[in-house]
Scaffold this motif. Structure first.
Motif, mmCIF file in Angstrom:
data_model
loop_
_atom_site.group_PDB
_atom_site.id
_atom_site.type_symbol
_atom_site.label_atom_id
_atom_site.label_comp_id
_atom_site.label_asym_id
_atom_site.label_seq_id
_atom_site.Cartn_x
_atom_site.Cartn_y
_atom_site.Cartn_z
ATOM 1 N N TYR A 10 25.661 95.256 -112.468
ATOM 2 C CA TYR A 10 25.977 94.825 -113.828
ATOM 3 C C TYR A 10 25.824 96.007 -114.764
ATOM 4 O O TYR A 10 25.231 97.017 -114.412
ATOM 5 C CB TYR A 10 25.080 93.651 -114.254
ATOM 6 C CG TYR A 10 23.601 93.908 -114.252
ATOM 7 C CD1 TYR A 10 22.847 93.755 -113.092
ATOM 8 C CD2 TYR A 10 22.955 94.312 -115.417
ATOM 9 C CE1 TYR A 10 21.478 93.996 -113.092
ATOM 10 C CE2 TYR A 10 21.580 94.541 -115.423
ATOM 11 C CZ TYR A 10 20.850 94.377 -114.261
ATOM 12 O OH TYR A 10 19.495 94.620 -114.249
ATOM 13 N N GLU A 12 24.546 97.672 -118.364
ATOM 14 C CA GLU A 12 23.532 97.501 -119.409
ATOM 15 C C GLU A 12 23.860 98.455 -120.554
ATOM 16 O O GLU A 12 24.081 99.642 -120.338
ATOM 17 C CB GLU A 12 22.133 97.786 -118.836
ATOM 18 C CG GLU A 12 21.052 97.585 -119.871
ATOM 19 C CD GLU A 12 19.628 97.611 -119.287
ATOM 20 O OE1 GLU A 12 19.458 97.311 -118.089
ATOM 21 O OE2 GLU A 12 18.711 97.934 -120.050
ATOM 22 N N ASN A 107 14.907 91.209 -124.829
ATOM 23 C CA ASN A 107 15.424 90.690 -123.555
ATOM 24 C C ASN A 107 16.390 89.545 -123.834
ATOM 25 O O ASN A 107 16.018 88.559 -124.474
ATOM 26 C CB ASN A 107 14.289 90.195 -122.662
ATOM 27 C CG ASN A 107 13.539 91.355 -122.050
ATOM 28 O OD1 ASN A 107 14.144 92.343 -121.622
ATOM 29 N ND2 ASN A 107 12.225 91.281 -122.054
ATOM 30 N N THR A 109 18.770 86.244 -123.829
ATOM 31 C CA THR A 109 18.694 84.872 -123.313
ATOM 32 C C THR A 109 19.636 84.758 -122.126
ATOM 33 O O THR A 109 20.792 85.181 -122.189
ATOM 34 C CB THR A 109 19.128 83.882 -124.424
ATOM 35 O OG1 THR A 109 18.184 83.978 -125.487
ATOM 36 C CG2 THR A 109 19.174 82.454 -123.916
ATOM 37 N N SER A 110 19.136 84.164 -121.058
ATOM 38 C CA SER A 110 19.921 84.050 -119.829
ATOM 39 C C SER A 110 20.271 82.579 -119.590
ATOM 40 O O SER A 110 19.444 81.702 -119.849
ATOM 41 C CB SER A 110 19.064 84.603 -118.677
ATOM 42 O OG SER A 110 19.844 84.910 -117.573
ATOM 43 N N ARG A 116 25.268 77.788 -115.517
ATOM 44 C CA ARG A 116 25.889 78.679 -114.534
ATOM 45 C C ARG A 116 26.845 77.890 -113.630
ATOM 46 O O ARG A 116 27.929 78.352 -113.274
ATOM 47 C CB ARG A 116 24.817 79.376 -113.684
ATOM 48 C CG ARG A 116 23.982 80.331 -114.498
ATOM 49 C CD ARG A 116 22.894 80.999 -113.676
ATOM 50 N NE ARG A 116 21.895 81.559 -114.587
ATOM 51 C CZ ARG A 116 21.141 82.619 -114.340
ATOM 52 N NH1 ARG A 116 21.261 83.248 -113.188
ATOM 53 N NH2 ARG A 116 20.262 83.054 -115.222
ATOM 54 N N LEU A 134 25.271 88.933 -121.931
ATOM 55 C CA LEU A 134 23.997 88.448 -122.469
ATOM 56 C C LEU A 134 23.546 89.420 -123.550
ATOM 57 O O LEU A 134 23.347 90.614 -123.277
ATOM 58 C CB LEU A 134 22.943 88.359 -121.356
ATOM 59 C CG LEU A 134 23.358 87.599 -120.081
ATOM 60 C CD1 LEU A 134 22.181 87.536 -119.107
ATOM 61 C CD2 LEU A 134 23.866 86.204 -120.415
ATOM 62 N N LEU A 149 25.800 85.923 -111.212
ATOM 63 C CA LEU A 149 24.613 85.195 -111.696
ATOM 64 C C LEU A 149 24.376 83.902 -110.923
ATOM 65 O O LEU A 149 23.364 83.238 -111.120
ATOM 66 C CB LEU A 149 24.746 84.876 -113.194
ATOM 67 C CG LEU A 149 24.430 86.003 -114.157
ATOM 68 C CD1 LEU A 149 24.461 85.519 -115.597
ATOM 69 C CD2 LEU A 149 23.048 86.596 -113.872
#
Ligand code: THU
Length: 157
Positions: A10, A12, A107, A109-110, A116, A134, A149
């Protein structure tokens, strides 16, 4: 027996300015959508923005209810809204932003497992990868497809 291993790649970013324009605008739409959150129980306010394959953006925010299971996350609000209004358009990206009282944490929110799973099925329905962005404060993660994910997706239907 074999031991298998799964690796997830992924991206970042430390700033939205590092992102491609359409991803940045979707991230900003998710942040804006936080304003629509109704979270009197958790005070955790989340916004989500879905991009369709024609560029249309549909947003949503979490909606809580005194009968707790009746509430719904921002992501599903946005996806169900997009699915209902544009049933023939593929959802190609979803951005998520949120935090306590709507303040972004470093951080991001997932999405929860239920969201999902819903993403997975709309990805299959649309026939195109749906990327997931995210959005945190100074930390933005981009996954290029839902499978990253939610490995071993349930779609035996
Ligand atoms: N929530 C979302 O809307 N999306 C997420 O990705 C995580 C959690 C909501 C559900 C609930 O209203 C509140 O945040 C606290 O869990």
């Amino acid at each position: 027996m074999k031991i298998q291993q799964l690796a997830i790649k992924y991206q970042e970013f430390t700033s939205m300015d590092e992102m491609q324009n359409d991803d940045k605008s979707l991230a900003l739409a998710a942040i804006e959508a936080i304003k629509g959150a109704y979270a009197p129980y958790s005070n955790f306010c989340v916004g989500a923005a879905v991009r369709l394959d024609d560029g249309t953006i549909v947003t949503g925010a979490n909606q809580e209810n005194a009968a707790f299971p009746s509430g719904i996350c921002a992501e599903r609000t946005a996806m169900f809204s997009a699915g209902a209004a544009y049933p023939d358009k593929a959802m190609v990206s979803i951005a998520i932003a949120g935090g306590l009282n709507g303040v972004l944490d470093h951080n991001p929110t997932s999405p929860c497992g239920a969201c999902r799973q819903v993403m997975a099925q709309y990805q299959t329905k649309g026939g195109k990868d749906m990327s997931i962005i995210l959005v945190g404060d100074g930390k933005i993660l981009k996954f290029s497809r839902v499978d990253d994910l939610l490995p071993f997706i349930f779609d035996n239907i």
